[in-house]
Design a protein around this motif. Structure first.
Motif, PDB file in Angstrom:
ATOM      1  N   PRO A  26       4.480   4.976   7.508  1.00  0.00           N
ATOM      2  CA  PRO A  26       4.001   3.643   7.130  1.00  0.00           C
ATOM      3  C   PRO A  26       3.241   2.961   8.259  1.00  0.00           C
ATOM      4  N   THR A  27       1.958   3.164   8.294  1.00  0.00           N
ATOM      5  CA  THR A  27       1.130   2.518   9.313  1.00  0.00           C
ATOM      6  C   THR A  27       0.655   1.167   8.792  1.00  0.00           C
ATOM      7  N   SER A  28      -0.028   0.457   9.659  1.00  0.00           N
ATOM      8  CA  SER A  28      -0.458  -0.901   9.315  1.00  0.00           C
ATOM      9  C   SER A  28      -1.309  -0.947   8.044  1.00  0.00           C
ATOM     10  N   GLN A  29      -2.382  -0.159   8.013  1.00  0.00           N
ATOM     11  CA  GLN A  29      -3.271  -0.204   6.841  1.00  0.00           C
ATOM     12  C   GLN A  29      -2.564   0.300   5.582  1.00  0.00           C
ATOM     13  N   ARG A  30      -1.768   1.311   5.728  1.00  0.00           N
ATOM     14  CA  ARG A  30      -1.053   1.843   4.559  1.00  0.00           C
ATOM     15  C   ARG A  30      -0.110   0.804   3.973  1.00  0.00           C
ATOM     16  N   LEU A  31       0.528   0.037   4.856  1.00  0.00           N
ATOM     17  CA  LEU A  31       1.436  -1.000   4.371  1.00  0.00           C
ATOM     18  C   LEU A  31       0.653  -2.084   3.630  1.00  0.00           C
ATOM     19  N   LYS A  32      -0.518  -2.420   4.136  1.00  0.00           N
ATOM     20  CA  LYS A  32      -1.326  -3.446   3.485  1.00  0.00           C
ATOM     21  C   LYS A  32      -1.755  -2.980   2.095  1.00  0.00           C
ATOM     22  N   ILE A  33      -2.199  -1.761   2.023  1.00  0.00           N
ATOM     23  CA  ILE A  33      -2.652  -1.224   0.736  1.00  0.00           C
ATOM     24  C   ILE A  33      -1.471  -1.100  -0.223  1.00  0.00           C
ATOM     25  N   ALA A  34      -0.351  -0.628   0.291  1.00  0.00           N
ATOM     26  CA  ALA A  34       0.826  -0.472  -0.564  1.00  0.00           C
ATOM     27  C   ALA A  34       1.325  -1.826  -1.057  1.00  0.00           C
ATOM     28  N   SER A  35       1.297  -2.829  -0.197  1.00  0.00           N
ATOM     29  CA  SER A  35       1.775  -4.152  -0.606  1.00  0.00           C
ATOM     30  C   SER A  35       0.933  -4.700  -1.747  1.00  0.00           C
ATOM     31  N   LEU A  36      -0.363  -4.475  -1.629  1.00  0.00           N
ATOM     32  CA  LEU A  36      -1.277  -4.967  -2.654  1.00  0.00           C
ATOM     33  C   LEU A  36      -0.989  -4.304  -4.003  1.00  0.00           C
ATOM     34  N   LEU A  37      -0.785  -2.992  -3.971  1.00  0.00           N
ATOM     35  CA  LEU A  37      -0.618  -2.249  -5.215  1.00  0.00           C
ATOM     36  C   LEU A  37       0.800  -2.325  -5.763  1.00  0.00           C
ATOM     37  N   LEU A  38       1.785  -2.216  -4.882  1.00  0.00           N
ATOM     38  CA  LEU A  38       3.140  -1.997  -5.354  1.00  0.00           C
ATOM     39  C   LEU A  38       3.908  -3.288  -5.625  1.00  0.00           C
ATOM     40  N   ILE A  53      -9.613  -2.974  -3.963  1.00  0.00           N
ATOM     41  CA  ILE A  53      -8.639  -3.035  -2.878  1.00  0.00           C
ATOM     42  C   ILE A  53      -9.337  -3.331  -1.555  1.00  0.00           C
ATOM     43  N   LEU A  54     -10.463  -2.682  -1.324  1.00  0.00           N
ATOM     44  CA  LEU A  54     -11.213  -2.902  -0.085  1.00  0.00           C
ATOM     45  C   LEU A  54     -11.646  -4.358   0.025  1.00  0.00           C
ATOM     46  N   GLU A  76      -8.966 -10.948   2.996  1.00  0.00           N
ATOM     47  CA  GLU A  76      -7.819 -11.521   3.717  1.00  0.00           C
ATOM     48  C   GLU A  76      -7.967 -11.365   5.226  1.00  0.00           C
ATOM     49  N   GLY A  77      -9.065 -10.737   5.663  1.00  0.00           N
ATOM     50  CA  GLY A  77      -9.277 -10.560   7.091  1.00  0.00           C
ATOM     51  C   GLY A  77      -8.649  -9.300   7.652  1.00  0.00           C
ATOM     52  N   VAL A  78      -8.142  -8.425   6.761  1.00  0.00           N
ATOM     53  CA  VAL A  78      -7.553  -7.172   7.231  1.00  0.00           C
ATOM     54  C   VAL A  78      -8.661  -6.221   7.680  1.00  0.00           C
ATOM     55  N   ARG A  79      -8.481  -5.589   8.800  1.00  0.00           N
ATOM     56  CA  ARG A  79      -9.465  -4.643   9.294  1.00  0.00           C
ATOM     57  C   ARG A  79      -9.155  -3.271   8.707  1.00  0.00           C
ATOM     58  N   VAL A  80      -9.980  -2.855   7.778  1.00  0.00           N
ATOM     59  CA  VAL A  80      -9.759  -1.575   7.108  1.00  0.00           C
ATOM     60  C   VAL A  80     -11.105  -1.048   6.623  1.00  0.00           C
ATOM     61  N   SER A  81     -11.260   0.258   6.673  1.00  0.00           N
ATOM     62  CA  SER A  81     -12.534   0.847   6.258  1.00  0.00           C
ATOM     63  C   SER A  81     -12.414   1.446   4.868  1.00  0.00           C
ATOM     64  N   LYS A  82     -13.568   1.651   4.250  1.00  0.00           N
ATOM     65  CA  LYS A  82     -13.600   2.235   2.913  1.00  0.00           C
ATOM     66  C   LYS A  82     -12.986   3.639   2.921  1.00  0.00           C
ATOM     67  N   ALA A  83     -13.285   4.397   3.964  1.00  0.00           N
ATOM     68  CA  ALA A  83     -12.750   5.765   4.044  1.00  0.00           C
ATOM     69  C   ALA A  83     -11.227   5.745   4.074  1.00  0.00           C
ATOM     70  N   TYR A  88      -9.799   5.049   0.566  1.00  0.00           N
ATOM     71  CA  TYR A  88      -9.825   6.242  -0.270  1.00  0.00           C
ATOM     72  C   TYR A  88      -8.797   7.272   0.193  1.00  0.00           C
ATOM     73  N   ASN A  89      -8.774   7.525   1.495  1.00  0.00           N
ATOM     74  CA  ASN A  89      -7.832   8.524   1.998  1.00  0.00           C
ATOM     75  C   ASN A  89      -6.395   8.113   1.701  1.00  0.00           C
ATOM     76  N   THR A  90      -6.112   6.838   1.854  1.00  0.00           N
ATOM     77  CA  THR A  90      -4.753   6.348   1.614  1.00  0.00           C
ATOM     78  C   THR A  90      -4.388   6.446   0.136  1.00  0.00           C
TER      79      THR A  90
END
Lengths: 136, 136
Positions: B20-32, B43-44, B50-57, B60-62
């Motif tokens: 559970p890394t930072s970006q994964r937690l952000k994406i998971a929180s949004l979805l789950l 999602i991007l 929200e100001g989260v630093r995350v890339s499109k890649a 998708y990878n997550t």
DNA sequence: TTCCTTGCAAAACTTTTGCATTAAA
DNA sequence: TTTAATGCAAAAGTTTTGCAAGGAA
């Protein structure tokens, strides 16, 4: 593809309000000869393999036109690209999870005991059912 | 998204074998957080808004990683891009023909009276049912 | 002649990949 | 310190669009 087929297919396109040009007839003959499911790429490769002069843009534009006029149906099945189905009657599909290949199910092979009513303000526009199969 | 949610979600990812890394937690929180259906693009945009630093890649990878580990489900619904569903239990969908938006159907809202047996050498890998709705 | 269709190339869009950098264990 | 994840940019794949040239009415 003989004269009779070509004439019948030309007539079918005209009935749908589609001007039967050379490339459209070739694409229609490939799809409408038998029930099948093809991607734009498969159609392009098949026609160019026969020596037919046709571009990728024309294949896409023609398939979109056919779908819009109800001559074929576009399927949103799992996979990278869209599948075009020559069977426009209501029916369902088996889909191979590995290859994405589709097989028709006759409507009488599936029967629904219970279906939800359409939510207020909406009506049914169609039912898509994919039974996904894994090889064992 | 509070501490309790984040901890619960981190635990859920760990259980699935996902670090559970930072970006994964952000994406998971949004979805789950609730049952919903989102595209990678949605999602991007939402996270970057929200100001989260995350890339499109990474999005998708997550999402691909989550789907592979069974935390979410990827849907092949009609539309330009893939939908990711936070509900991994067996269930079906309404789909708006205009917007492509999806709504969950409870499994008990649909009952099959008859289903074809899997062809020899295959077994069921899942059933996808989309009831497409038109606004009237 | 007039309108519609086609081929080609380029553009648009979604998704994946390579690689140097950063964060996590 | 060692391994894994991330951002960025570029690549790959699918589909659409613009436009000049060709074909049908």
């Amino acid at each position: 593809m003989n004269l009779i087929d070509t004439n019948a297919i030309a007539e079918r396109l005209r009935t749908a309000g589609i001007q039967p040009t050379s490339q459209r007839l070739k694409i229609a003959s490939l799809l409408l000869g038998a029930p099948q499911h093809l991607t734009a790429e498969q159609i392009l490769v098949s026609l160019q393999g026969e020596g037919v002069r046709v571009s990728k843009a024309t294949v896409y534009n023609t398939l979109n036109l056919f779908a819009e006029k109800g001559v074929i149906r576009q399927l949103a099945a799992e996979g990278d690209s869209a599948w075009f189905d020559s069977n426009t009657e209501p029916h369902f599909h088996f889909q191979d999870v590995e290859t994405g290949a589709l097989t028709d199910l006759m409507p009488q092979e599936v029967r629904f005991d219970r279906l939800p009513p359409p939510p207020p303000g909406t009506e049914y526009a169609g039912i898509e059912l994919f039974i996904r199969l894994r090889r064992v």
